[in-house]
Design a protein around this motif. Structure first.
Motif, PDB file in Angstrom:
ATOM      1  N   PRO A  98      29.928-102.750 118.251  1.00  0.00           N
ATOM      2  CA  PRO A  98      29.905-101.346 118.665  1.00  0.00           C
ATOM      3  C   PRO A  98      29.278-101.167 120.037  1.00  0.00           C
ATOM      4  N   VAL A  99      29.587-100.048 120.674  1.00  0.00           N
ATOM      5  CA  VAL A  99      29.000 -99.714 121.961  1.00  0.00           C
ATOM      6  C   VAL A  99      27.817 -98.787 121.725  1.00  0.00           C
ATOM      7  N   ALA A 100      26.652 -99.177 122.202  1.00  0.00           N
ATOM      8  CA  ALA A 100      25.454 -98.359 122.012  1.00  0.00           C
ATOM      9  C   ALA A 100      25.501 -97.131 122.913  1.00  0.00           C
TER      10      ALA A 100
ATOM     11  N   ALA B  85      38.282-118.158 123.911  1.00  0.00           N
ATOM     12  CA  ALA B  85      38.548-116.891 124.597  1.00  0.00           C
ATOM     13  C   ALA B  85      38.951-115.813 123.602  1.00  0.00           C
ATOM     14  N   LEU B  86      39.815-116.181 122.642  1.00  0.00           N
ATOM     15  CA  LEU B  86      40.244-115.228 121.622  1.00  0.00           C
ATOM     16  C   LEU B  86      39.063-114.794 120.764  1.00  0.00           C
ATOM     17  N   SER B  87      38.220-115.768 120.415  1.00  0.00           N
ATOM     18  CA  SER B  87      37.047-115.456 119.597  1.00  0.00           C
ATOM     19  C   SER B  87      36.112-114.492 120.318  1.00  0.00           C
ATOM     20  N   ASN B  88      35.916-114.714 121.618  1.00  0.00           N
ATOM     21  CA  ASN B  88      35.047-113.833 122.393  1.00  0.00           C
ATOM     22  C   ASN B  88      35.623-112.435 122.505  1.00  0.00           C
ATOM     23  N   THR B  89      36.939-112.356 122.684  1.00  0.00           N
ATOM     24  CA  THR B  89      37.602-111.055 122.783  1.00  0.00           C
ATOM     25  C   THR B  89      37.472-110.286 121.477  1.00  0.00           C
TER      26      THR B  89
ATOM     27  N   ALA C  39      37.050-100.734 126.007  1.00  0.00           N
ATOM     28  CA  ALA C  39      38.039-100.711 124.929  1.00  0.00           C
ATOM     29  C   ALA C  39      37.362-100.628 123.562  1.00  0.00           C
ATOM     30  N   ARG C  40      36.103-101.034 123.496  1.00  0.00           N
ATOM     31  CA  ARG C  40      35.353-100.983 122.238  1.00  0.00           C
ATOM     32  C   ARG C  40      34.774 -99.595 121.965  1.00  0.00           C
ATOM     33  N   GLY C  41      34.675 -98.765 122.999  1.00  0.00           N
ATOM     34  CA  GLY C  41      34.102 -97.439 122.830  1.00  0.00           C
ATOM     35  C   GLY C  41      33.494 -96.959 124.131  1.00  0.00           C
TER      36      GLY C  41
END
Length: 246
Positions: free
Chosen positions: A44-46, A33-37, A85-87
């Motif tokens: 990046p967000v396209a 779960a941590l790895s996926n997060t 949260a990523r963009g």
């Protein structure tokens, strides 16, 4: 006195083994779960892949659904929050009025991260607003800009009072409505209901100015990357009238 026998040792070992197995599984799950997060946060967000006409179609469909009271399918849950949260990658800049009855995400059935909103009384565009719009178009790659006026706008009504009654207002309210006065003067020459004609003219004029006074927007227009339209929202019927001939 208790004497350990083979059966006691075996039973104890089995329990210990099962406990280790359970703790190991929990650890693997947590690590995954941590790895996926972390992976989601790092990727990046396209920018949106929508063309201007496709973005406008979505806005029109969203308003139709709102007007007909169709259930909203907009994404606002936990997964969407983690993604954003990523963009951000909005598909529409909406320049709207601060009026509490004109909430863009609700009127157009949109969810988190879909609209880049600039709001003030009278849906005008000053330096800060223009910079925000240019950032959305030039940096985020937003393909649509909508300037949304609305029925019975108080800021436009104040500008009408300035023209018709030479009205004055406390504080800086008078300065705030000054950019709307030219729209009222132009609408006055056309006859009819002056307030509603001024609401439409104000939205149209602001949209038109964006296409001529901003080099960022003009470049995007010239390359077909953005479309700028005016609009008017009816408080009583929920309908958005589109002014695409800017």
């Amino acid at each position: 006195m208790h004497i350990n026998c083979d059966c006691c040792v075996t039973d104890s070992s089995a329990k210990f083994g099962r406990r280790r197995l359970l703790l190991g599984a929990v650890g693997v799950f947590a690590a995954t779960a941590l790895s996926n997060t972390v992976a989601r946060a790092a990727s990046p967000v396209a920018k949106t892949a929508l063309a201007p006409v496709e973005a406008l179609k979505l806005m029109k469909e969203g308003n139709e659904n709102f007007k007909n009271e169709a259930p909203s399918l907009s994404a606002n849950g936990r997964e969407r929050r983690l993604e954003l949260a990523r963009g951000q990658a909005p598909f529409c800049v909406l320049v709207g009025c601060s009026d509490s009855r004109v909430s863009p995400e609700i009127l157009f059935g949109r969810g988190l991260g879909e609209l880049f909103i600039v709001r003030n009384a009278g849906n005008t565009v000053d330096t800060a607003a223009l910079g925000s719009i240019e950032y959305a178009v030039g940096v985020l790659g937003v393909p649509l800009v909508v300037v949304l006026g609305h029925q019975s706008c108080g800021a436009v009504a104040a500008a009408v009072d300035v023209v018709q009654k030479n009205a004055t207002f406390p504080g800086v309210i008078g300065e705030m409505v000054q950019p709307i006065v030219p729209a009222v003067l132009e609408a006055k020459s056309q006859g009819g209901d002056l307030l509603e004609a001024s609401v439409r003219m104000n939205a149209r004029r602001v949209a038109k100015r964006l296409t001529t006074q901003s080099l960022v927007i003009k470049d995007a227009l010239d390359t077909g990357k953005v479309k700028v339209v005016g609009a008017r929202y009816g408080l009583s019927d929920g309908h958005v009238e589109w002014m695409e001939d800017i």
